[in-house]
Enzyme design. Structure first.
Site, mmCIF file in Angstrom:
data_model
loop_
_atom_site.group_PDB
_atom_site.id
_atom_site.type_symbol
_atom_site.label_atom_id
_atom_site.label_comp_id
_atom_site.label_asym_id
_atom_site.label_seq_id
_atom_site.Cartn_x
_atom_site.Cartn_y
_atom_site.Cartn_z
ATOM 1 C CB SER A 1 -0.980 0.019 1.175
ATOM 2 O OG SER A 1 -0.314 0.259 2.386
ATOM 3 C CE LYS B 1 -3.152 2.293 4.100
ATOM 4 N NZ LYS B 1 -2.409 1.082 4.350
#
Length: 143
Positions: free
Chosen positions: A62, A99
Site C-alpha cells: 500500500s 499510511k
C-alpha cells in the site's frame, strides 16, 4: 491493510558503517574524487530520539509509490508530533498500518501510496491511533 511485525527497540550504541566522503551521481558517472572511506554512525544520522524510536518490518504494497516496499524496515519515532503529510504508523482497530496522514477541517484520513488501496477514513465507532512517525525506510536491494 499491510500488517507490520511487532515493534522492536533499536540496538544500543552506535551503528557504524563505512562512507566515502563524496556523493554518488544518479545520472552520468563522475570521476572518483577520493577512495578513502570514513566511518559514520547511522544511528546519529537517522535517529533524533533513540528511546522513542522503533523498527518495524512492513508487509504489503500500500505504500509502494512512497518507496516503502513489501519487506522494508521502517524507523518510527514516537516522540515526533505527527503532521499532515507525514508517513505514519497507525493502529486501526488493533491492527498496525503504514499510511500518509492527511488532516483538514473535516478531520483526518490515512492515505495509501498505491492507487490499488483505499484511503482509511475514520467511521463512527472505529478506533484509530497514530502510533508514530516514519523517519526512514530501509529497502534491501540485494541479498
Amino acid at each position: 491493510m499491510p500488517h507490520l511485525s511487532t515493534p522492536q527497540p533499536l540496538p544500543p550504541g552506535p551503528l557504524l558503517v563505512n562512507a566515502y566522503p563524496t556523493s554518488v551521481q544518479a545520472g552520468f558517472p563522475s570521476p572518483a574524487e577520493d577512495h578513502q572511506a570514513e566511518r559514520i554512525d547511522l544511528m546519529n544520522q537517522l535517529i533524533k530520539h533513540p528511546q522513542a524510536t522503533f523498527m518495524l518490518r512492513v508487509s504489503g504494497q500500500s505504500m509502494r509509490d512512497a518507496g516503502i516496499l513489501d519487506g522494508s524496515v521502517v524507523l518510527v519515532d514516537k516522540a515526533i508530533q505527527p503532521e499532515s503529510g507525514h508517513i505514519v504508523i497507525a493502529v486501526v482497530d488493533g491492527d498496525f498500518t503504514c499510511k500518509t496522514l492527511q488532516t483538514g477541517a473535516d478531520g483526518f484520513r490515512l492515505i495509501a501510496a498505491n492507487p490499488d488501496f483505499a484511503d482509511i477514513v475514520p467511521t463512527e465507532g472505529q478506533t484509530i491511533e497514530v502510533w508514530g512517525v516514519v523517519v526512514a525506510s530501509i529497502v534491501q536491494h540485494a541479498a
